[in-house]
Write an enzyme that holds these catalytic residues in place. Structure first.
Site, PDB file in Angstrom:
ATOM      1  N   TRP A 167       1.089  -1.116   0.043  1.00 54.91           N
ATOM      2  CA  TRP A 167      -0.019  -0.065  -0.100  1.00 54.91           C
ATOM      3  C   TRP A 167       0.990   1.237  -0.162  1.00 54.91           C
ATOM      4  O   TRP A 167       0.248   2.188  -0.591  1.00 54.91           O
ATOM      5  CB  TRP A 167      -0.920   0.074   1.446  1.00 54.91           C
ATOM      6  CG  TRP A 167      -1.828  -1.095   0.937  1.00 54.91           C
ATOM      7  CD1 TRP A 167      -1.928  -2.277   1.781  1.00 54.91           C
ATOM      8  CD2 TRP A 167      -3.067  -1.306  -0.024  1.00 54.91           C
ATOM      9  NE1 TRP A 167      -3.064  -3.046   1.181  1.00 54.91           N
ATOM     10  CE2 TRP A 167      -3.591  -2.477   0.254  1.00 54.91           C
ATOM     11  CE3 TRP A 167      -3.399  -0.464  -0.881  1.00 54.91           C
ATOM     12  CZ2 TRP A 167      -4.791  -2.726  -0.626  1.00 54.91           C
ATOM     13  CZ3 TRP A 167      -4.388  -0.547  -1.885  1.00 54.91           C
ATOM     14  CH2 TRP A 167      -5.215  -1.967  -1.798  1.00 54.91           C
ATOM     15  N   ASP A 239      -1.392   6.288   6.377  1.00 54.87           N
ATOM     16  CA  ASP A 239      -2.523   5.331   5.996  1.00 54.87           C
ATOM     17  C   ASP A 239      -2.640   4.446   7.232  1.00 54.87           C
ATOM     18  O   ASP A 239      -1.788   3.457   7.520  1.00 54.87           O
ATOM     19  CB  ASP A 239      -2.112   4.760   4.849  1.00 54.87           C
ATOM     20  CG  ASP A 239      -3.288   3.839   4.289  1.00 54.87           C
ATOM     21  OD1 ASP A 239      -4.196   3.571   4.932  1.00 54.87           O
ATOM     22  OD2 ASP A 239      -3.186   3.285   3.262  1.00 54.87           O
ATOM     23  N   LYS A 263     -12.009  -2.293   7.554  1.00 55.58           N
ATOM     24  CA  LYS A 263     -11.102  -3.224   8.498  1.00 55.58           C
ATOM     25  C   LYS A 263     -11.561  -3.268   9.904  1.00 55.58           C
ATOM     26  O   LYS A 263     -12.065  -4.265  10.380  1.00 55.58           O
ATOM     27  CB  LYS A 263      -9.654  -2.685   8.260  1.00 55.58           C
ATOM     28  CG  LYS A 263      -9.157  -2.188   7.080  1.00 55.58           C
ATOM     29  CD  LYS A 263      -9.100  -3.210   6.301  1.00 55.58           C
ATOM     30  CE  LYS A 263      -8.400  -2.856   4.799  1.00 55.58           C
ATOM     31  NZ  LYS A 263      -8.220  -3.790   3.909  1.00 55.58           N
TER      32      LYS A 263
END
Length: 428
Positions: A167, A239, A263
């Protein structure tokens, strides 16, 4: 005068009545797939923990919860059962409003109270300072890969990136379109299994910000502490999609925190951005209106129709986390679950292996492989028969991955560990 009996009145008079007992004309007849999710006889109450001093595990759930799977998916991921039941009880008629949250105007008083309380509870959970704005947006964390450079710098400005997984790598590739990113460290050559010591990082003193991914969902690498930006502005951007609200965080150390909700804190469709207010209002001229933080901050996340039901669900999760005693208590539970699973891997004499350096192993996403890789497919298949699903690793790395987010109960991890030991006994 006696009122006529309708499916609507029957449901409102007896919300605990299973759907299959309603008349054949019931509006719920097409939804037989959901008939197992009946509402328990006891009332479920989720109150804001700002007024609650109780710190305890969730109360026992009704017997029907045994029908649910242990879902180890990385996202969309498991949600707390009591939150789902609360949402179920309010789905048809939200707190006497006569409509579902899914039907409400996002500018009506009912939804305004929902989004305002969700923000208030999130501020309580993370102790967010007043000088930070909280935005409920759309587009996932991936959209923020573009929005952040568009809002924080000009096309020629340098930006530092510390890449510890897939990511972070995606984020720097997207940033190249809108600024001048500088890769100060990458774990790619070591298959993203570690995090560097911060002292040796060669940061650019002119960089507008330093970007990290606090927890790499795919590779299972998590920052246990955070680097200090050496640039003149001192802006750290993170993030936090896959470990958001899993533990306390000092928000004041960051310029921007962003996270996809799917999540740990809600369903897919909501992206949360926490940004220092002095960083708002400097967007590049070509910034699309929907990516301009100033527009969303000025309109309290209501510039256009937001993901209303997703925000409502996030609000219920925030209430639940507060009821558990806040993020310090939540972190203790997460540490216990992770310890049990990692110990099972490390004590298997190499039958199971976790490639991540022990000091930076994620509490949320646990990747592991089998010594005999040809057995991995059978492991996933047999686990599914035992009602443990989504254990297959990400397609880019293979192996297995158990995501054990906040809502994964201890019983789920214990069952997985027992299965792993049985599987090893059969195949070692």
């Amino acid at each position: 005068m006696a009122m006529a009996t309708t499916p609507h009145s029957l449901l409102l008079q007896n919300p605990t009545q299973p759907h299959h007992q309603l008349p054949k004309t019931s509006i719920f007849k097409p939804f037989n797939a959901f008939s197992r999710f009946t509402i328990p006889n006891r009332r479920i109450s989720i109150s804001c923990a700002a007024t609650s001093t109780q710190i305890q595990d969730r109360p026992p759930l009704p017997a029907h919860s045994q029908e649910r799977l242990f879902n180890f998916a990385a996202g969309p991921a498991i949600l707390p059962e009591n939150v789902l039941l609360k949402a179920q009880s309010e789905l048809y008629n939200y707190r006497g409003s006569g409509m579902s949250v899914m039907e409400m105007s996002h500018r009506g008083k009912e939804f305004l109270s929902i989004i305002q309380k969700a923000e208030s509870d999130l501020r309580t959970l993370l102790e967010i300072p007043d000088e930070y704005a909280v935005l409920f947006l759309q587009g996932g964390a991936t959209t923020q890969f573009a929005a952040i450079p568009l809002n924080l710098c000009s096309p020629s400005d340098p930006v530092d990136f510390l890449v510890t997984g897939s990511w972070g790598d995606k984020a720097i590739k997207e940033a190249k379109k809108y600024c001048n990113p500088n890769l100060i460290w990458s774990g790619k050559s070591e298959k993203y299994t570690k995090i560097p010591t911060f002292e040796g990082l060669e940061q650019n003193p002119d960089a507008k910000y330093l970007h990290i991914c606090a927890n790499e969902t795919i590779h299972g690498v998590e920052f246990k502490n955070y680097p200090t930006p050496q640039n003149s502005t001192g802006i750290l951007v993170a993030d936090m999609s896959s470990n958001f609200c899993s533990k306390p965080v000092d928000v004041s150390k960051f310029g921007v925190i962003y996270a996809g909700a799917q999540k740990n804190v809600g369903p897919s469709g909501v992206t949360i951005v926490i940004i220092r207010k002095d960083l708002i209002g400097n967007a590049q001229e070509q910034t699309p209106v929907m990516l301009d933080y100033k527009i969303h901050a000025e309109n309290n996340s209501l510039y256009n129709t937001p993901p209303c039901y997703g925000i409502y669900m996030c609000g219920l999760v925030f209430e639940d986390l507060l009821e558990q005693g806040g993020l310090k208590e939540v972190e203790k539970k997460n540490q216990k679950k992770a310890e049990i699973l990692y110990n099972a891997i490390d004590e298997s004499n190499g039958f199971f292996r976790c490639p991540v350096e022990k000091s930076v192993r994620s509490l949320m996403n646990v990747p592991f492989t089998l010594e005999k890789s040809e057995l991995e497919g059978e492991f996933v298949k047999e686990a599914a028969k035992e009602k443990m699903v989504q254990l297959k690793g990400h397609r880019s790395v293979g192996g297995m991955r158990a995501s054990i987010y906040n809502a994964m109960p201890l019983a789920g991890v214990e069952k997985l560990v027992a299965f792993m030991k049985d599987f090893q006994a059969k195949h070692a």
